[in-house]
Write an enzyme that holds these catalytic residues in place. Structure first.
Site, mmCIF file in Angstrom:
data_model
loop_
_atom_site.group_PDB
_atom_site.id
_atom_site.type_symbol
_atom_site.label_atom_id
_atom_site.label_comp_id
_atom_site.label_asym_id
_atom_site.label_seq_id
_atom_site.Cartn_x
_atom_site.Cartn_y
_atom_site.Cartn_z
ATOM 1 N N SER A 163 3.443 4.500 0.848
ATOM 2 C CA SER A 163 3.519 5.517 1.892
ATOM 3 C C SER A 163 3.191 6.873 1.293
ATOM 4 O O SER A 163 3.128 7.023 0.068
ATOM 5 C CB SER A 163 4.918 5.547 2.524
ATOM 6 N N THR B 187 0.793 -1.233 0.000
ATOM 7 C CA THR B 187 0.000 0.000 0.000
ATOM 8 C C THR B 187 0.823 1.279 0.000
ATOM 9 O O THR B 187 0.269 2.377 -0.025
ATOM 10 C CB THR B 187 -0.942 0.007 1.211
ATOM 11 N N SER C 155 17.184 18.065 0.101
ATOM 12 C CA SER C 155 18.303 17.660 -0.742
ATOM 13 C C SER C 155 18.141 16.243 -1.280
ATOM 14 O O SER C 155 19.087 15.675 -1.817
ATOM 15 C CB SER C 155 19.611 17.738 0.055
ATOM 16 N N ASP C 156 16.950 15.646 -1.137
ATOM 17 C CA ASP C 156 16.754 14.297 -1.658
ATOM 18 C C ASP C 156 16.578 14.349 -3.175
ATOM 19 O O ASP C 156 16.631 15.416 -3.794
ATOM 20 C CB ASP C 156 15.582 13.596 -0.972
ATOM 21 N N TYR C 157 16.362 13.183 -3.787
ATOM 22 C CA TYR C 157 16.318 13.144 -5.251
ATOM 23 C C TYR C 157 15.145 13.942 -5.810
ATOM 24 O O TYR C 157 15.250 14.567 -6.880
ATOM 25 C CB TYR C 157 16.302 11.697 -5.749
ATOM 26 N N ILE C 158 14.027 13.956 -5.093
ATOM 27 C CA ILE C 158 12.869 14.714 -5.575
ATOM 28 C C ILE C 158 13.172 16.200 -5.545
ATOM 29 O O ILE C 158 12.834 16.943 -6.475
ATOM 30 C CB ILE C 158 11.623 14.387 -4.734
ATOM 31 N N ALA C 159 13.816 16.652 -4.473
ATOM 32 C CA ALA C 159 14.164 18.067 -4.335
ATOM 33 C C ALA C 159 15.079 18.514 -5.474
ATOM 34 O O ALA C 159 14.861 19.574 -6.087
ATOM 35 C CB ALA C 159 14.831 18.309 -2.981
ATOM 36 N N HIS D 298 33.691 2.516 -27.559
ATOM 37 C CA HIS D 298 34.390 3.778 -27.829
ATOM 38 C C HIS D 298 33.829 4.407 -29.101
ATOM 39 O O HIS D 298 33.682 3.723 -30.118
ATOM 40 C CB HIS D 298 35.885 3.538 -28.001
#
Length: 477
Positions: free
Chosen positions: A149, A147, A184-188, A445
């Site tokens: 969060s 479910t 400062s997380d990935y969403i921010a 390369h």
């Protein structure tokens, strides 16, 4: 209906149709298990409808916009771009709709029964589903709780449409003129860089932190990029007060005795998450949970009741669709009798910022604190031929190694293609790789992949496209 009067028999009931739930459902169906998937809202969950997919539509768009100034280098003249935010919203909804249809079609192809409604445990082997005036009861052999969060607005923060959490930042009707990012997380970081390239004036406040949560080399490059983009970063400030005004939002931030008042049309806040279990009745069953209410599981994703499993963000740990997908498959395999486990030790962090940032394993500082004899090597994108070709020369790839055993400890990257590069790092760490294991294979390369090879070779001072380290005499071997 009297509860318990009649219950339909089911082999496996899954509550929640997000990444963890529908991946568990499909994997279980592949293994011959009869599956009933219960979803109270929309298939795909938070990730598909409000999180991962909408955010990547925005970051991809912002990435395209960021490339326009460089097109002249390739002889392409396009003039001033005209960005239509309303068209972007339409495209976002088109992507969501198309992917939801895909999930539904896959469930149908795998003969998964989809039930709409709110689920509630009646007993350790029974669940009720309410859909309007209808109430059905299912008696199951196994169940999976998936479910998810939800972000939680702190009590001292006013509820306002201009104060955005993770589930709302990509739902805004109008493009923010000014946007303050607290976090400062990935969403921010994805929101900060996306809205900046779409034309918003962006500031970042690192609440009580002096820097971003990455390796020092990555932070150094990220801060250089943010400075170049003229995105202000306020480090080590505490958020003291938030006020909603007629024109937007004002925040007061404090560091030591210094205070600053910032104003913007919108504010994004990184917040804590709470598991979506309030209406499930798991407390009635006595399922073990953490202090914060997240469901406790073992590596097989079993809860304290052996026939009930839990996967994804409803469990402990960092919220992650990637984690949910893996855990959902593991739970399905365990239920079918296959030995399997979910180990998130090397769960990568992936930030689709501009440029993207990825990491897996230990940073240099973390490795030192754990007592390793640490050696590191990093290679700048400015020395990569493909980065020169694409004119995407902002970036660094860094590798952390234990000098005593040559065991690889961490991979870190910021730059074009970093999301794809991190898979090599994850595989190396999972395989208990050493530097020689990464030096041996071929790397295309020219490609961004060569930044990994150069960084690995740099661990033994054998990188071709790095300046040599200072030596008293040349190597004669």
């Amino acid at each position: 209906m009297v509860v318990g009067e009649f219950a339909e028999q089911r082999e496996l009931v899954i509550i929640g149709g997000g990444p963890g739930g529908y991946n568990a459902a499909i994997r279980a169906a592949q293994l011959g298990i009869q599956v009933t998937l219960i979803e109270k809202a929309e298939l795909g969950g938070m990730c598909l409808n409000k999180g991962c997919i909408p955010s990547k539509v925005f970051t991809n768009t912002a990435g395209q916009l960021s490339k326009i100034p460089n097109l002249a280098s390739f002889g392409i003249s396009v003039g001033e771009p005209n960005f239509d935010y309303n068209q972007l919203k339409k495209y976002k909804e088109k992507c969501i709709t198309q992917l939801k249809k895909g999930v539904k079609a896959l469930c149908g192809a795998n003969q998964i029964e989809i039930v709409h409604g709110k689920a509630n445990f009646i007993a350790a082997n029974r669940i009720g589903v309410e859909d309007g005036h209808r109430f059905d009861v299912y008696e199951f052999q196994h169940a999976i709780i998936a479910t998810g969060s939800m972000p939680v607005l702190p009590e001292n923060i006013p509820a306002d449409d201009r104060i955005l959490l993770a589930d709302a930042v990509y739902q805004v009707d109008k493009l923010p003129e000014e946007l303050i990012i607290c976090g400062s997380d990935y969403i921010a970081l994805e929101a900060a860089l996306s809205f900046h390239h779409m034309g918003a004036a962006v500031s970042i406040v690192l609440n009580d932190k002096e820097d971003f949560p990455f390796d020092t080399a990555i932070n150094r490059e990220l801060n250089r990029i943010l400075k170049k983009k003229k995105i202000n970063v306020y480090r080590g400030y505490d958020l003291d007060e938030i006020t909603c005004t007629v024109d937007g939002v004002e925040i007061k931030i404090i560091k030591s005795e210094n205070s600053i008042l910032l104003s913007a049309s919108h504010l994004y806040m990184e917040t804590n998450y709470k598991p979506t279990v309030d209406l499930l009745g798991i407390d009635r069953l006595g399922i073990d949970v953490t202090v914060d209410g997240f469901v406790k599981t073992d590596k097989e994703m079993r809860t304290s009741i052996g026939s009930i499993f839990a996967v994804g963000d409803v469990t402990e740990g960092t919220p992650s669709a990637l984690k949910a997908i893996k855990q959902g498959k593991v739970a399905a395999e365990i239920i079918s009798g296959i030995n399997s486990e979910a180990d998130i030790t090397f769960l990568p962090t992936v930030v689709h910022s501009i440029p993207p940032i990825t990491k897996v394993g230990l940073t240099e500082d973390e490795a030192c604190k754990l007592g390793y004899n640490v050696t590191t090597s990093q290679f700048s994108y400015s020395g990569n031929s493909y980065a020169t070709i694409t004119n995407d020369k902002s970036g660094v790839t860094k590798i952390v190694m234990d000098a005593d055993t040559n065991l690889l400890l961490g991979f870190h990257a910021i730059g074009a293609g970093a999301v794809e590069l991190i898979s090599s790092g994850v595989t190396a760490l999972e395989m208990v790789g050493r530097d020689e294991d990464m030096r041996f294979p071929f790397y295309p390369h020219p490609s961004y992949n060569e930044t990994i090879l150069e960084a690995v070779e740099g661990l033994t001072d054998s990188a071709i496209h790095m300046k040599p380290a200072k030596r008293n005499k040349p190597i004669t071997k």
